[in-house]
Design an enzyme around this catalytic site. Structure first.
Site, PDB file in Angstrom:
ATOM      1  N   GLY A 214       1.037 -23.407 -28.166  1.00 35.43           N
ATOM      2  CA  GLY A 214       2.268 -24.085 -28.566  1.00 35.43           C
ATOM      3  C   GLY A 214       3.235 -24.075 -27.403  1.00 35.43           C
ATOM      4  CB  ALA A 215       4.984 -26.826 -25.621  1.00 41.06           C
TER       5      ALA A 215
ATOM      6  NE  ARG B 128      -3.273 -24.837 -22.224  1.00 40.89           N
ATOM      7  CZ  ARG B 128      -3.162 -24.956 -23.562  1.00 40.89           C
ATOM      8  NH1 ARG B 128      -2.826 -23.901 -24.285  1.00 40.89           N
ATOM      9  NH2 ARG B 128      -3.366 -26.118 -24.151  1.00 40.89           N
TER      10      ARG B 128
ATOM     11  CG  ASP C 258       2.004 -29.649 -25.811  1.00 39.21           C
ATOM     12  OD1 ASP C 258       1.814 -28.451 -25.545  1.00 39.21           O
ATOM     13  OD2 ASP C 258       1.671 -30.160 -26.898  1.00 39.21           O
TER      14      ASP C 258
ATOM     15  CG  ASN D 168       1.664 -33.357 -29.895  1.00 41.86           C
ATOM     16  OD1 ASN D 168       2.126 -32.256 -29.585  1.00 41.86           O
ATOM     17  ND2 ASN D 168       1.249 -33.607 -31.115  1.00 41.86           N
TER      18      ASN D 168
END
Length: 346
Positions: free
Chosen positions: A46-47, A87, A235, A245
């Site tokens: 999750g961002a 990420r 994101d 996303n």
């Protein structure tokens, strides 16, 4: 709300989301490298949560470091790059690391212990801010939903993807508190099943009505007139409103457009990347082929088959009805509006 992470002495305890919904398992990260591994391995995801977790990991790196001067600067840069590489798509990660670097630059003259304390305090500030921001997103977004709303979502943009409450699920939670939610349609979200494992679990815990469907059932469900709105997280959002996303979001946006269903994106201002003009510039992470070939170690296909496994896709701005952030609702044309909101956030 479930705690996703917390500090225990000099360690960072993270909820291993790969174990949900079967088990609630917290793992102890005692080094920056272990925090990075938790992010890369989707134990933390999750961002917004990735950004805050990286901030705590960066603070941890200085809890036992005693170098000074140029050695300290070089160490900070090395640790920052270590987390930045974890990420590549979620811009919240880089936003949080920049926040931490500003605190480092302002306090680099302090003793090692004092500097470590400042960095840890900033990570805690980010954690608490994220919860407040998500609650504000929920309050802003619930205004878009009427009574008896049937909302579709994908992946997990809830408390598990943030420090608490959630973005897309934050809107749903706030609407549910006003008895506006009749049903949440949760797409399972292949290949890692964040929708079926995490979103369903969260909504079940909160007693919000939820029905699980596979990703390829979304269009038919819409065609039956059973969906009033689609709400997703993000994101990264480019300056023109194009949005990255979880893979499958673009398909939902196309289907929503065809069926005349509003498509909303819920995300904090920290998810906006004003340095990227449009979605084609957003780096898209490609993950291991094993995520597609297998589920929990069981092979689903020919073991040697080639796999294309992008973790995200890009939804172009013309498919988005509105973007919900903590300060309000951004409507098309997004480009001019986002630039204004960006200046307000400086």
């Amino acid at each position: 709300m479930i705690r996703n992470l917390y500090c225990e002495d000099q360690a960072l305890m993270v909820l291993n989301q790969n174990c949900l919904p079967e088990e609630l398992v917290y793992e102890k990260c005692e080094s920056p490298e272990e925090v990075v591994a938790a992010i890369k391995g989707l134990k933390v995801r999750g961002a917004p949560l990735i950004g805050v977790t990286a901030a705590f990991g960066l603070a941890m790196a200085f809890s036992s470091y005693s170098g000074t001067g140029k050695l300290r600067d070089a160490y900070f840069s090395r640790m920052k790059e270590l987390f930045a590489a974890a990420r590549p798509t979620a811009v919240n990660l880089f936003w949080a690391l920049e926040r931490m670097e500003r605190v480092y630059r302002d306090n680099r003259h302090l003793s090692p212990g004092e500097l470590a304390s400042c960095l840890r305090q900033e990570a805690q500030n980010l954690y608490e801010e994220d919860i407040r921001v998500n609650e504000a997103i929920g309050e802003q977004g619930q205004e878009l939903l009427g009574e008896g709303s049937r909302v579709m979502t994908i992946c997990n943009a809830g408390a598990l993807a943030t420090c608490g409450y959630g973005t897309a699920l934050g809107v749903i939670r706030s609407a549910a508190r006003r008895n506006k939610i009749e049903m949440v349609w949760a797409c399972e979200t292949r290949p890692v099943l964040q929708g079926s494992r995490l979103t369903v679990w969260e909504l079940w815990q909160d007693k919000i009505p939820v029905t699980l469907l596979t990703d390829n059932m979304a269009g038919y469900t819409m065609s039956l007139g059973k969906v009033d709105a689609v709400i997703t997280g993000a994101d990264r959002i480019a300056a023109n409103g194009d949005t990255a996303n979880k893979i499958g979001t673009y398909s939902l946006a196309v289907l929503a457009k065809y069926h005349g269903i509003p498509f909303y994106v819920a995300a904090p201002l920290s998810t906006f990347d004003w340095n990227i003009e449009q979605g084609g510039e957003i780096p898209i992470e490609e993950r291991s082929a094993e995520e597609v070939r297998t589920i929990k170690g069981s092979c689903l296909t020919v073991p040697a088959v080639n796999v294309f496994n992008p973790a995200f896709d890009i939804t172009p701005e013309h498919l988005i009805t509105a973007i919900i952030c903590e300060k309000g609702i951004i409507r098309p044309p997004f480009g001019a509006a986002i630039k204004i909101w960006g200046r307000e956030d400086e």
